[in-house]
Design a protein around this motif. Structure first.
Motif, PDB file in Angstrom:
ATOM      1  N   ASN B 241       0.844  -1.184   0.000  1.00 16.52           N
ATOM      2  CA  ASN B 241       0.000   0.000   0.000  1.00 16.52           C
ATOM      3  C   ASN B 241       0.882   1.236   0.000  1.00 16.52           C
ATOM      4  O   ASN B 241       1.758   1.375   0.841  1.00 16.52           O
ATOM      5  CB  ASN B 241      -0.870   0.003   1.248  1.00 16.52           C
ATOM      6  CG  ASN B 241      -1.818  -1.163   1.246  1.00 16.52           C
ATOM      7  OD1 ASN B 241      -2.664  -1.275   0.381  1.00 16.52           O
ATOM      8  ND2 ASN B 241      -1.640  -2.062   2.208  1.00 16.52           N
ATOM      9  N   ILE B 242       0.686   2.078  -0.988  1.00 14.17           N
ATOM     10  CA  ILE B 242       1.485   3.290  -1.095  1.00 14.17           C
ATOM     11  C   ILE B 242       0.584   4.477  -0.734  1.00 14.17           C
ATOM     12  O   ILE B 242      -0.519   4.613  -1.272  1.00 14.17           O
ATOM     13  CB  ILE B 242       2.003   3.490  -2.529  1.00 14.17           C
ATOM     14  CG1 ILE B 242       2.653   2.215  -3.051  1.00 14.17           C
ATOM     15  CG2 ILE B 242       2.911   4.703  -2.608  1.00 14.17           C
ATOM     16  CD1 ILE B 242       4.073   2.017  -2.706  1.00 14.17           C
ATOM     17  N   LEU B 243       1.037   5.308   0.185  1.00 11.79           N
ATOM     18  CA  LEU B 243       0.289   6.506   0.552  1.00 11.79           C
ATOM     19  C   LEU B 243       1.157   7.728   0.299  1.00 11.79           C
ATOM     20  O   LEU B 243       2.379   7.675   0.452  1.00 11.79           O
ATOM     21  CB  LEU B 243      -0.098   6.462   2.038  1.00 11.79           C
ATOM     22  CG  LEU B 243      -0.999   5.299   2.472  1.00 11.79           C
ATOM     23  CD1 LEU B 243      -1.163   5.310   3.986  1.00 11.79           C
ATOM     24  CD2 LEU B 243      -2.349   5.388   1.796  1.00 11.79           C
ATOM     25  N   ILE B 244       0.518   8.801  -0.113  1.00 10.65           N
ATOM     26  CA  ILE B 244       1.246  10.047  -0.306  1.00 10.65           C
ATOM     27  C   ILE B 244       0.870  10.997   0.833  1.00 10.65           C
ATOM     28  O   ILE B 244      -0.315  11.159   1.138  1.00 10.65           O
ATOM     29  CB  ILE B 244       0.897  10.680  -1.661  1.00 10.65           C
ATOM     30  CG1 ILE B 244       1.239   9.699  -2.783  1.00 10.65           C
ATOM     31  CG2 ILE B 244       1.637  12.008  -1.844  1.00 10.65           C
ATOM     32  CD1 ILE B 244       0.695  10.091  -4.117  1.00 10.65           C
ATOM     33  N   GLN B 277       7.883  18.448   3.276  1.00  5.60           N
ATOM     34  CA  GLN B 277       8.160  17.760   2.021  1.00  5.60           C
ATOM     35  C   GLN B 277       7.070  16.714   1.755  1.00  5.60           C
ATOM     36  O   GLN B 277       6.553  16.068   2.670  1.00  5.60           O
ATOM     37  CB  GLN B 277       9.522  17.048   2.115  1.00  5.60           C
ATOM     38  CG  GLN B 277       9.998  16.490   0.796  1.00  5.60           C
ATOM     39  CD  GLN B 277      11.305  15.723   0.956  1.00  5.60           C
ATOM     40  OE1 GLN B 277      12.079  15.980   1.885  1.00  5.60           O
ATOM     41  NE2 GLN B 277      11.527  14.774   0.064  1.00  5.60           N
ATOM     42  N   GLU B 278       6.711  16.566   0.470  1.00  8.65           N
ATOM     43  CA  GLU B 278       5.733  15.549   0.122  1.00  8.65           C
ATOM     44  C   GLU B 278       6.468  14.228  -0.090  1.00  8.65           C
ATOM     45  O   GLU B 278       7.446  14.178  -0.829  1.00  8.65           O
ATOM     46  CB  GLU B 278       4.988  15.951  -1.152  1.00  8.65           C
ATOM     47  CG  GLU B 278       3.729  15.131  -1.345  1.00  8.65           C
ATOM     48  CD  GLU B 278       2.779  15.777  -2.328  1.00  8.65           C
ATOM     49  OE1 GLU B 278       2.941  15.501  -3.520  1.00  8.65           O
ATOM     50  OE2 GLU B 278       1.887  16.548  -1.891  1.00  8.65           O
ATOM     51  N   VAL B 279       6.011  13.172   0.535  1.00  3.24           N
ATOM     52  CA  VAL B 279       6.720  11.890   0.437  1.00  3.24           C
ATOM     53  C   VAL B 279       5.728  10.754   0.206  1.00  3.24           C
ATOM     54  O   VAL B 279       4.528  10.902   0.421  1.00  3.24           O
ATOM     55  CB  VAL B 279       7.523  11.581   1.727  1.00  3.24           C
ATOM     56  CG1 VAL B 279       8.688  12.524   1.893  1.00  3.24           C
ATOM     57  CG2 VAL B 279       6.614  11.606   2.939  1.00  3.24           C
ATOM     58  N   ARG B 280       6.295   9.638  -0.265  1.00  2.79           N
ATOM     59  CA  ARG B 280       5.491   8.434  -0.412  1.00  2.79           C
ATOM     60  C   ARG B 280       5.936   7.446   0.655  1.00  2.79           C
ATOM     61  O   ARG B 280       7.136   7.278   0.882  1.00  2.79           O
ATOM     62  CB  ARG B 280       5.737   7.796  -1.776  1.00  2.79           C
ATOM     63  CG  ARG B 280       5.073   8.519  -2.900  1.00  2.79           C
ATOM     64  CD  ARG B 280       5.779   8.216  -4.202  1.00  2.79           C
ATOM     65  NE  ARG B 280       5.237   9.071  -5.236  1.00  2.79           N
ATOM     66  CZ  ARG B 280       4.161   8.756  -5.945  1.00  2.79           C
ATOM     67  NH1 ARG B 280       3.541   7.619  -5.743  1.00  2.79           N
ATOM     68  NH2 ARG B 280       3.716   9.583  -6.857  1.00  2.79           N
ATOM     69  N   VAL B 281       4.965   6.793   1.228  1.00  6.30           N
ATOM     70  CA  VAL B 281       5.289   5.769   2.213  1.00  6.30           C
ATOM     71  C   VAL B 281       4.551   4.500   1.829  1.00  6.30           C
ATOM     72  O   VAL B 281       3.522   4.542   1.161  1.00  6.30           O
ATOM     73  CB  VAL B 281       4.881   6.201   3.643  1.00  6.30           C
ATOM     74  CG1 VAL B 281       5.779   7.318   4.147  1.00  6.30           C
ATOM     75  CG2 VAL B 281       3.424   6.591   3.700  1.00  6.30           C
ATOM     76  N   SER B 282       5.123   3.372   2.237  1.00  9.15           N
ATOM     77  CA  SER B 282       4.449   2.130   1.898  1.00  9.15           C
ATOM     78  C   SER B 282       4.374   1.215   3.107  1.00  9.15           C
ATOM     79  O   SER B 282       5.193   1.305   4.023  1.00  9.15           O
ATOM     80  CB  SER B 282       5.178   1.413   0.762  1.00  9.15           C
ATOM     81  OG  SER B 282       6.386   0.875   1.221  1.00  9.15           O
ATOM     82  N   ILE B 283       3.391   0.370   3.103  1.00 14.07           N
ATOM     83  CA  ILE B 283       3.261  -0.630   4.168  1.00 14.07           C
ATOM     84  C   ILE B 283       2.743  -1.913   3.550  1.00 14.07           C
ATOM     85  O   ILE B 283       1.907  -1.896   2.637  1.00 14.07           O
ATOM     86  CB  ILE B 283       2.334  -0.105   5.296  1.00 14.07           C
ATOM     87  CG1 ILE B 283       2.310  -1.109   6.452  1.00 14.07           C
ATOM     88  CG2 ILE B 283       0.907   0.151   4.793  1.00 14.07           C
ATOM     89  CD1 ILE B 283       1.745  -0.540   7.741  1.00 14.07           C
TER      90      ILE B 283
END
Lengths: 267, 361
Positions: B241-244, B277-283
């Motif tokens: 799952n990628i969230l911005i 900063q805008e980042v992408r995170v994943s779980i």
């Protein structure tokens, strides 16, 4: 199958033992026609036509098989069938014309001889190209070579490409490739093409009629001549002998090479 | 002591028309290493393998095997053997002939070939199948014959191009174990191409993720799976799952992230990021816990609320699709079914602080 194949064959055998009448034949049991065949020059002609057909088969193998291999290996996949189409083109012309056209090409003052003379390769023209058994063999090769190319190409086409990659990984050279890969894998096609050429070689009367000399008579021509002479039982006997010879050859081939195994699809 | 390199690939480029099949790939594979090239179809991994094997001539770059530049050598002159995709056996030869053919064309004596073939057949588990033709063998057995045919040449590197793709799932698992065991026994480097991550994880010492003609990242299976550095890897390896989000606050150990109206915390593993900063995170989907939301607000810090939009029973797992307030869907893989959970129920998703990974690009 029964109506179009077995029945005519049976009739051939039955009629061959009938007695000859003036214009037709009547039911009887006589081996006169067979005697007529075996104790005359017809037997000799029959055997020599088998011999000449064998030569045609061998020549067609040495010319046709390399052509098929070349097309399979060196011609681009998309163009392969177009190239095969080229070999079909001659069939658009009637066979009589096709074979008749060989006469001016092969005759004493024909194209081939004049070319060889012009190149100073020979002093006097060859006269063995037409009206001789050699002419018949040349005619058979010209007529039937496409069948050898088709049948072997189809067999070669079925060889998956990975085979060639494995060979290049193992370092298989051309000679071994021919012997170990192409020959065994194309064997069903080679067999089909050879049988076709052999059968037509002894059976088709047209080629010896047009290109053969007095000495070159094949089984088809013997039968045709017998029909012209209104000797129907003899014509039937010749056909029956041809049939049994071929069946015998197929049986021999089966015993020697196990043909059913040969004709099994490659998995 | 550092192991010497069996294969060194440098700046490899291969184009088809104006498409880059390989775009500047570098690669080092150690002696005796089981190396897997993993990636989506059409990503260039097979092109890379075939360049190493000599079946494809790259436009530029070099391939060095055992310290020797093999750029201009054909496949049979390289110290590599190949196991091909599908069941690439000689259909008219039996098992013994197939395995021994590589030695036969080197004009090696027949009794030596027979001895080696027997040894090889025992090694790969084909004992007693000497005179079977390929069509009389199962898929697994055919691949074993291919392995034996390649290994009998005793080259330094074995290349495997999707060797198990034609096998069914159970057989593939068994063959993975076999391959790993085989590689340990013979001790040479294996380079294995696959698009199946389970297969890759179970055999590899190291995995390279290859996509779009580029090496995305490489590492041990654990590194690649648990701590993927690149977003692509995270997405490619299973249900990620990628969230911005936007960084709201951060310190040495924690980052606070705003995802729409929700606030989540993630562990700061020395990420090079700054505030706002805008980042992408994943779980990973299996790292998320799910429970039914009774109260309207939750007191769990690392949590997010959503609405169940789909429930799929997958045997060992139940997969929930949860719609967040920002219309983004999150996949949750749970080993146990949550009792009484129905479609459109409000749920709380929660997780451990370091389950989230931040991707910098």
């Amino acid at each position: 199958m029964v109506i179009f194949f077995v029945l005519p064959l049976l009739l051939t055998v039955v009629w061959s033992v009938f007695e000859r009448t003036m214009f037709w034949m009547e039911p009887a049991f006589t081996l006169f026609s067979y005697e007529n065949f075996f104790f005359s020059s017809r037997l000799e002609n029959f055997l020599s036509s088998m011999f000449h057909s064998s030569i045609s088969v061998v020549c067609a193998f040495f010319i046709g098989f390399p052509i098929a291999i070349f097309i399979r290996r060196r011609v681009k996949k998309v163009a392969q069938h177009r190239v095969m189409l080229l070999f079909i083109l001659p069939f658009m012309v009637s066979e009589i014309i096709r074979i008749f056209a060989l006469r001016p090409i092969l005759s004493r003052n024909g194209v081939v001889n004049s070319f060889l003379m012009d190149m100073n390769l020979i002093d006097s023209p060859f006269s063995i190209f037409v009206f001789t058994p050699t002419g018949v063999v040349i005619g058979e090769i010209v007529s039937f070579l496409p069948f050898m190319i088709f049948s072997t190409f189809l067999a070669l086409e079925a060889i998956p490409n990975y085979i060639f990659e494995v060979c290049s990984d193992l370092g298989v050279n051309r000679r071994r490739m021919f012997k170990d890969i192409f020959l065994p894998l194309a064997a069903p096609g080679l067999f089909a093409g050879s049988v076709f050429i052999f059968v037509n070689g002894i059976g088709i009367a047209l080629i010896p009629t047009i290109l053969g000399g007095p000495g070159s008579v094949n089984a088809g021509l013997i039968a045709t001549q017998a029909i012209i002479a209104l000797d129907f039982p003899l014509a039937m006997a010749v056909s029956a002998i041809m049939m049994f010879t071929l069946m015998g050859l197929l049986y021999l081939g089966h015993r020697l090479f196990n043909l059913t195994k040969l004709l099994e699809p490659i998995s | 002591m550092k192991k010497s390199n069996a294969i060194e690939v440098k700046n490899l480029i291969k184009t088809y028309g104006d498409v880059y099949a390989l775009n500047d790939v570098d690669l080092n594979i150690s002696d005796g290493e089981y190396y897997v090239l993993l990636g989506p179809s059409g990503g260039g991994k097979t092109t890379l393998l075939r360049s190493i094997g000599g079946f494809i001539r790259p436009d530029s770059g070099s391939v060095v095997i055992k310290g020797k530049n093999v750029n201009n050598l054909p496949p049979d002159k390289r110290p590599t053997s190949m196991v091909f995709q599908g069941f690439a056996l000689f259909p008219h030869m039996d098992v013994v002939q197939n395995i021994g053919y590589g030695l036969k064309i080197q004009s090696i004596e027949k009794n030596i070939i027979d001895e080696k073939v027997n040894k090889m057949m025992d090694l790969v588990g084909l004992t007693g199948l000497h005179n079977r033709k390929p069509h009389e063998l199962s898929g697994g057995q055919q691949q074993r014959v291919q392995l034996a045919r390649a290994l009998i040449l005793e080259n330094d590197v074995l290349l495997l191009d999707e060797p198990l793709s034609a096998l069914d799932a159970q057989l593939r698992k068994d063959m993975c174990i076999e391959l790993k065991r085989l590689q340990k026994t013979v001790g040479i480097s294996f380079v294995h191409v696959t698009h199946n991550q389970e297969e890759a994880m179970s055999v590899a010492d190291r995995i390279a993720i290859i996509a779009d003609g580029k090496m995305i990242e490489e590492g041990t299976p654990q590194e690649i799976y648990n701590k993927p550095k690149k977003q692509f890897t995270a997405e490619f390896l299973g249900e990620k799952n990628i969230l911005i989000g936007k960084i709201h606050n951060l310190n040495k150990s924690k980052i606070v992230l705003h995802i729409n109206n929700d606030k989540i915390e993630i562990a700061n593993n020395n990420y090079n990021v700054s505030k706002n900063q805008e980042v992408r995170v994943s779980i990973k989907s299996e790292s998320i816990q799910i429970k039914k939301n009774i109260k309207s607000k939750t007191n769990e810090k690392n949590s997010i609320v959503g609405k169940v939009s789909e429930i799929t029973f997958l045997g060992q797992f139940v997969r929930y699709l949860v719609l967040l307030s920002n219309d983004q869907e999150i996949q949750v893989r749970s080993s146990q079914e949550v009792p009484n959970l129905k479609l459109n129920d409000q749920v709380i998703l929660y997780w451990k602080l370091d389950d989230f990974i931040l991707h910098s690009e």
